[in-house]
Structure formats: structure tokens, C-alpha cells
Design an enzyme around this catalytic site. Structure first.
Site, PDB file in Angstrom:
ATOM      1  N   GLU A 172       8.798 -24.073  24.060  1.00 17.99           N
ATOM      2  CA  GLU A 172       7.839 -24.950  23.703  1.00 17.99           C
ATOM      3  C   GLU A 172       6.444 -24.385  23.791  1.00 17.99           C
ATOM      4  OE1 GLU A 172       5.964 -28.314  26.198  1.00 17.99           O
ATOM      5  OE2 GLU A 172       7.788 -29.153  25.397  1.00 17.99           O
TER       6      GLU A 172
ATOM      7  N   ASP B 260      13.018 -27.219  19.805  1.00 17.78           N
ATOM      8  CA  ASP B 260      11.663 -27.380  19.151  1.00 17.78           C
ATOM      9  C   ASP B 260      10.836 -26.156  19.384  1.00 17.78           C
ATOM     10  OD1 ASP B 260      11.895 -27.605  21.895  1.00 17.78           O
ATOM     11  OD2 ASP B 260      10.119 -28.997  22.160  1.00 17.78           O
TER      12      ASP B 260
END
Length: 336
Positions: free
Chosen positions: A54, A111
Site C-alpha cells: 500500500e 489494494d
């Protein structure tokens, strides 16, 4: 229902007719000094200075926005050299610099994978280097192959390869629905899977209105029958993960109807008295108020033009708060 219809109409009118005057500098210099190591590793100052995909993806996006190609390359090269999983073409989600095996957990986080691929695709366009696009295409293909599945009538992206498939359902993280990235992937590849993923993720978000707040929890269980509920292995809170849901929704479309619940929630409190999280199962609030990057997301979604420049990194911001502020600045610039 009438009040929600009126609010949706207000959102649409605001997006179409209000003069959006944002256009702010992304505070990359302060982020770079505080969170970027010389080797290209982004450190999570609020989590024992570990690194994760991330953060690497965020850092690449921030360096790109600031036109800092040396920093972008350093972050990307470190990520590729230290976190890439040769088995599936994605990335180990976590790097602990003090552990004997810094990547002992071989799982990925979609993500992070998405953010990395998105940054590479934008870098290919900005700096006219096809190698970035080739790397992005490979990651996108790996996501589709390994992480995107059809389940309970929906096309969904799992949060990671391991641990999210259960006997009678799956676990999703709605903050991993990076809608503006998926939009760009769809425009670039013309693959129907991205369009389906976008549409079904928004269908799911429309149903993730739990409890009195009518908000999604950080982690959500989707049963094989198609029912949704807060995932039992995590607190039933709409909190530090879920704050990215309205950010990505607004970034994808400031008039998105799924923003209505966030407007309702935030309009119940004065700006400086907004709880940082709420338990959707019992409506219990955090004893402390929203601040820093979380407050910047609120201001973005509530479209308070007087606060458009309130994304400078200050001393009290940890890595995550600073990241949210810079993401808000980029989102605003995307609609400038």
C-alpha cells in the site's frame, strides 16, 4: 427516501454547476523527507516502521504527481526487487526490516498491487517509457488471473490470495475497491472484466449500509447466498480502512450515489466533533475525533471549498494520515 433523493440531486447539481476551484500542490517534499528511505522503501511510522505494498504504491503515485522520477524509480525498483512474488506476479504485502525473514508472510494485498500497477501505467504515459506499461500490464493480468472471481452473482476482487475464502462465503475489504484505478485499467485494456468489477463493487457498496450509521464496515462478509454483513473476525467498525471508501468513490465520480450515506453520517456532527470511527453493530463512537488525513477525506467529500488547501503535512501526521492528505490533493487535482 425523499431526503436521499434530494441529497443525490444536490450532489449532481454541485458536480455539474459549481465552480470547482481546487488545484493544490501535493506536499511531496515533506512526505519524502519523513517517510521515504534512501533505498526506496516507504516506512509506516504508525506501525513500527514496517513497509507494505500500500505504502509503496502510494509513494509511487505521490512521486509521479510531483514529477520526481528518481524517487519514483527508487520506490518501484525496491518494490520489484524485494516484494515481487515470482509465483503469481503480485507482491508480498509486508516487509519487516527487523525480522530474520522480512517477507515471512507471503500473502499479497490487492489494494497495494492495484496501486503499484496504476502508478506504473500513469508513469508510462507521463514519462513515455514503455517498460512501465509492460510492468503494469503484467500486474493487471496477474490480478485478473488470481484475485478476481465470480461469487454469489458478483464479480469481486479478493483482498489477498490466502485467508479470505471461507466455507460458506468470502471476506471483502471495501477500501480495496480502488475505483479510479479500475476505471483507468478499463480505459486502457478495454477488458469487460474491469467494467464488471466496477459495476458490481458499486452494487455491493450500495448494500453495505450496516446498522444505524448505514456505513460499510472495514471488513465485510459476503455469503454464498449473496448476503452481506460485517466480517466476524474484525471489529464491526467503519474506521481507518473504510475511510478510503468515500475517497475512492469521490475520486471516481464526485456525484456517485454511494456517497449519500457518507454525507448523511458526516452531516450529523460538526466538523471538529466528528467521531473517528463508529461501530455499525451498536452505534458506539470512538472517544476521539476525526483529524489529519481522515478529516481531509471528510472535507473532500463534503466539498468545502474553503478547506481545499488543508492537505499540508504537519508534525502530528503519521504515515497514514499524511498519505490520505496527499491522496485527497491528487483526487481534487484530477477533477480540477
Amino acid at each position: 427516501m425523499l431526503s436521499r433523493a434530494l441529497l443525490l440531486l444536490t450532489l449532481l447539481m454541485t458536480a455539474l454547476f459549481s465552480p470547482v476551484s481546487w488545484g493544490e500542490t501535493v506536499d511531496w517534499p515533506h512526505f519524502k523527507v519523513r517517510f521515504l528511505m534512501p533505498d526506496g522503501r516507504i516506512v509506516d511510522s504508525g506501525n513500527h516502521n514496517i513497509s507494505h505494498t500500500e505504502g509503496q504504491g502510494f509513494g509511487m503515485l505521490f512521486a509521479l504527481q510531483a514529477n520526481d522520477k528518481p524517487a519514483f524509480d527508487a520506490i518501484w525498483n525496491w518494490t520489484r526487487d524485494n516484494l515481487r512474488n515470482p509465483q503469481n506476479g503480485l507482491f508480498y504485502w509486508k516487509f519487516n526490516p527487523v525480522a530474520s525473514d522480512p517477507v515471512a508472510d507471503k500473502n499479497n494485498a490487492t489494494d497495494g498491487d492495484t496501486l503499484i500497477a496504476w502508478a506504473l501505467m500513469q508513469a508510462a504515459d507521463k514519462w513515455r517509457e514503455p517498460g512501465y506499461q509492460q510492468a503494469s500490464d503484467a500486474i493487471q493480468a496477474a490480478l485478473i488471473k488470481s484475485m478476481v472471481i465470480n461469487y454469489a452473482g458478483y464479480t469481486v476482487m479478493l483482498p489477498g490470495e490466502k485467508g479470505f475464502r471461507q466455507q460458506n462465503g468470502i471476506v471483502l475489504n471495501p477500501s480495496y475497491f480502488v475505483l479510479p484505478a479500475w476505471q483507468d485499467f478499463a480505459r486502457h485494456t478495454h477488458l469487460a472484466v474491469w467494467e464488471k468489477l466496477i459495476a458490481d463493487s458499486q452494487r455491493l457498496l450500495a448494500k453495505m449500509q450496516f446498522g444505524t450509521p448505514h456505513l460499510p464496515s472495514d471488513w465485510v462478509y459476503l455469503s454464498e447466498e449473496g448476503n452481506l454483513s460485517p466480517a466476524k473476525a474484525w471489529p464491526a467498525r467503519s474506521s481507518y480502512d473504510a475511510i478510503r471508501v468515500p475517497l475512492y468513490l469521490w475520486w471516481a465520480d464526485p456525484a456517485n450515489s454511494n456517497l449519500i450515506v457518507w454525507h448523511h453520517w458526516w452531516s450529523q456532527s460538526a466538523r471538529e466533533k466528528t467521531p473517528a470511527w463508529v461501530d455499525v453493530s451498536n452505534n458506539q463512537h470512538s472517544p476521539y475525533m476525526i483529524s489529519g488525513g481522515l478529516l481531509a477525506v471528510r472535507d473532500l467529500v463534503m466539498e468545502d471549498a474553503s478547506l481545499a488547501g488543508d492537505t499540508a503535512i504537519v508534525e502530528g501526521d503519521d504515515y497514514y494520515s499524511a498519505s490520505l492528505k496527499l491522496l485527497v490533493a491528487i483526487a481534487r487535482n484530477a477533477h480540477h
